[in-house]
Write a protein that holds these residues in place. Structure first.
Motif, PDB file in Angstrom:
ATOM      1  N   UNK A 106       0.816  -1.201   0.000  1.00 14.71           N
ATOM      2  CA  UNK A 106       0.000   0.000   0.000  1.00 14.71           C
ATOM      3  C   UNK A 106       0.861   1.266   0.000  1.00 14.71           C
ATOM      4  N   UNK A 107       2.064   1.203   0.564  1.00 13.82           N
ATOM      5  CA  UNK A 107       2.921   2.383   0.604  1.00 13.82           C
ATOM      6  C   UNK A 107       3.354   2.817  -0.793  1.00 13.82           C
ATOM      7  N   UNK A 133      -8.847  -1.636  -1.463  1.00  9.63           N
ATOM      8  CA  UNK A 133      -9.365  -0.979  -2.671  1.00  9.63           C
ATOM      9  C   UNK A 133      -8.314  -0.059  -3.277  1.00  9.63           C
ATOM     10  N   UNK A 134      -7.564   0.629  -2.409  1.00 10.42           N
ATOM     11  CA  UNK A 134      -6.517   1.530  -2.882  1.00 10.42           C
ATOM     12  C   UNK A 134      -5.382   0.760  -3.552  1.00 10.42           C
ATOM     13  N   UNK A 135      -4.974  -0.332  -2.931  1.00 13.55           N
ATOM     14  CA  UNK A 135      -3.915  -1.147  -3.518  1.00 13.55           C
ATOM     15  C   UNK A 135      -4.349  -1.706  -4.869  1.00 13.55           C
ATOM     16  N   UNK A 257      -1.223 -12.571  -2.244  1.00 14.58           N
ATOM     17  CA  UNK A 257      -0.603 -11.655  -1.285  1.00 14.58           C
ATOM     18  C   UNK A 257      -0.305 -12.303   0.060  1.00 14.58           C
ATOM     19  N   UNK A 258       0.478 -11.574   0.831  1.00 10.82           N
ATOM     20  CA  UNK A 258       0.848 -11.964   2.181  1.00 10.82           C
ATOM     21  C   UNK A 258       0.430 -10.843   3.125  1.00 10.82           C
ATOM     22  N   UNK A 259       0.137 -11.201   4.377  1.00  9.30           N
ATOM     23  CA  UNK A 259      -0.237 -10.195   5.365  1.00  9.30           C
ATOM     24  C   UNK A 259       0.966  -9.306   5.682  1.00  9.30           C
ATOM     25  N   UNK A 260       0.697  -8.022   5.828  1.00  6.85           N
ATOM     26  CA  UNK A 260       1.734  -7.067   6.224  1.00  6.85           C
ATOM     27  C   UNK A 260       1.225  -6.328   7.453  1.00  6.85           C
ATOM     28  N   UNK A 261       1.626  -6.798   8.630  1.00  8.06           N
ATOM     29  CA  UNK A 261       1.137  -6.211   9.877  1.00  8.06           C
ATOM     30  C   UNK A 261       1.597  -4.772  10.047  1.00  8.06           C
ATOM     31  N   UNK A 262       2.712  -4.414   9.403  1.00  4.98           N
ATOM     32  CA  UNK A 262       3.270  -3.074   9.574  1.00  4.98           C
ATOM     33  C   UNK A 262       2.292  -1.989   9.127  1.00  4.98           C
ATOM     34  N   UNK A 263       1.606  -2.237   8.023  1.00  4.41           N
ATOM     35  CA  UNK A 263       0.649  -1.247   7.506  1.00  4.41           C
ATOM     36  C   UNK A 263      -0.777  -1.791   7.488  1.00  4.41           C
ATOM     37  N   UNK A 264      -0.991  -2.940   8.134  1.00  4.94           N
ATOM     38  CA  UNK A 264      -2.323  -3.529   8.235  1.00  4.94           C
ATOM     39  C   UNK A 264      -2.970  -3.691   6.861  1.00  4.94           C
ATOM     40  N   UNK A 265      -2.228  -4.267   5.960  1.00  6.58           N
ATOM     41  CA  UNK A 265      -2.746  -4.495   4.617  1.00  6.58           C
ATOM     42  C   UNK A 265      -1.960  -5.631   3.981  1.00  6.58           C
ATOM     43  N   UNK A 266      -2.360  -6.008   2.780  1.00  5.17           N
ATOM     44  CA  UNK A 266      -1.679  -7.072   2.063  1.00  5.17           C
ATOM     45  C   UNK A 266      -0.429  -6.535   1.372  1.00  5.17           C
ATOM     46  N   UNK A 267       0.492  -7.452   1.056  1.00  7.30           N
ATOM     47  CA  UNK A 267       1.643  -7.093   0.232  1.00  7.30           C
ATOM     48  C   UNK A 267       1.908  -8.234  -0.737  1.00  7.30           C
ATOM     49  N   UNK A 268       2.422  -7.896  -1.908  1.00  7.96           N
ATOM     50  CA  UNK A 268       2.746  -8.879  -2.934  1.00  7.96           C
ATOM     51  C   UNK A 268       4.250  -9.054  -2.977  1.00  7.96           C
TER      52      UNK A 268
END
Length: 352
Positions: A106-107, A133-135, A257-268
């Motif tokens: 998301x960043x 939705x943003x990602x 995707x994988x969970x990304x606790x740092x930003x509370x969203x998914x990451x690829x």
């Protein structure tokens, strides 16, 4: 899998050494871990898109790739490609390191030079699911050289996305259409009505519909300037294209995707997301907190040519796999549709 502090230090040291070697050899057309311009991406001189992805994504020197990409040995569910060991790998040996700069999250949307502020606003103003939705909107923007090409189809500036080597290797739309997000309303009602996933599927599809509408508004507001207004764009056609791109991005995020606790969203995580699912895994992965890099190690000895398997979830029930990943594990090669057609207990058990 929790890394011991000593092992974390070893990994960080290895990363530092690799980075130093790559910078020292940058005159030899080595692909640096910090590539971010289209000329550098276009200069990756390899034979196939899979080789381009490996050269772009992995924090290893060109002759140290421990994995290759090829058709998976799993024959069911149109599983597509998988990862394979290119050499014998010892238990606990580092197989690959995916640097933070190659991880899509998301960043990246928030920091986009064009729509970053708009994506931040979408996250701030949206409710539950706004980050997802943003990602999805950001991935849609980066696909096919960017949403801008829809509004400026005759633009001679051949925009190359930073993520092109990764996006080029993802499944085509036809392959993704097995996911329930592509099913028609009639198909959902016919196959899922009365099942233990009907409510969650309907909620997910509703969220995706709202996300598509929000992203359509966002893209029109940003790209529809005086130049595009003069071209008299077909709004229905443009909206349909945006819809397909955002829906496709959702399928990609949910299934890869994988969970990304740092930003509370998914990451690829490129490359790692090509490992097929199995409860009998032979790899493990961990994110290094100090760098954000993802390190993949061997869970046991792996023979040369052996396929690498990752466990997508140890707690998710088989029927929920269809909603998220688009397949049902351990189903004896029957498709999800076949299981639903015959009211299999996986989907119609009163216990769930």
């Amino acid at each position: 899998f929790i890394m011991a502090p000593l092992f974390q230090q070893q990994v960080i040291k290895k990363i530092h050494n690799i980075q130093m070697n790559r910078y020292q050899n940058n005159n030899n057309n080595v692909v640096l871990s910090m590539i971010n311009d289209k000329d550098s991406i276009a200069s990756i001189d390899t034979t196939t898109k899979e080789e381009r992805l490996l050269s772009w994504a992995l924090l290893l020197s060109d002759d140290e790739h421990n994995v290759s990409i090829g058709p998976s040995t799993i024959s069911s569910n149109n599983s597509g490609n998988g990862l394979f060991a290119t050499k014998s790998i010892s238990k606990d040996e580092i197989i690959m390191i995916i640097p933070y700069e190659r991880i899509l999250d998301i960043e990246n949307a928030w920091e986009a030079s064009d729509l970053g502020d708009a994506f931040c606003y979408l996250c701030d103003m949206g409710g539950s699911g706004a980050k997802l939705a943003t990602l999805a909107g950001y991935i849609a923007k980066e696909t096919r050289g960017g949403i801008s090409n829809i509004f400026h189809p005759n633009n001679n500036d051949d925009e190359v996305s930073y993520w092109k080597p990764y996006l080029d290797c993802l499944p085509s739309k036809s392959a993704k259409e097995n996911h329930i997000l592509w099913w028609s309303n009639d198909k959902v009602e016919r196959l899922l009505r009365g099942s233990n996933i009907y409510d969650e599927v309907m909620e997910l599809r509703s969220q995706v519909t709202i996300a598509i509408e929000n992203n359509q508004i966002l893209f029109w507001n940003y790209y529809n300037n005086e130049e595009t207004k003069e071209k008299d764009l077909n709004k229905t056609l443009v909206d349909k294209t945006i819809e397909e791109l955002v829906r496709s991005a959702y399928c990609m995020i949910l299934s890869r995707s994988f969970e990304d606790d740092e930003v509370d969203c998914m990451k690829l995580v490129p490359i790692l997301d090509m490992a097929q699912h199995s409860r009998d895994t032979n790899i493990r992965h961990e994110t290094i907190p100090s760098t954000g890099n993802v390190v993949v190690t061997a869970k046991r000895h792996i023979s040369k040519g052996e396929e690498l398997f990752n466990c997508y979830s140890t707690t998710m029930k088989p029927h929920n796999f269809l909603t998220v990943f688009g397949f049902v594990p351990n189903n004896n090669n029957e498709s999800a549709e076949e299981l639903l057609e015959r009211k299999d207990p996986i989907f119609f058990s009163e216990d769930d």
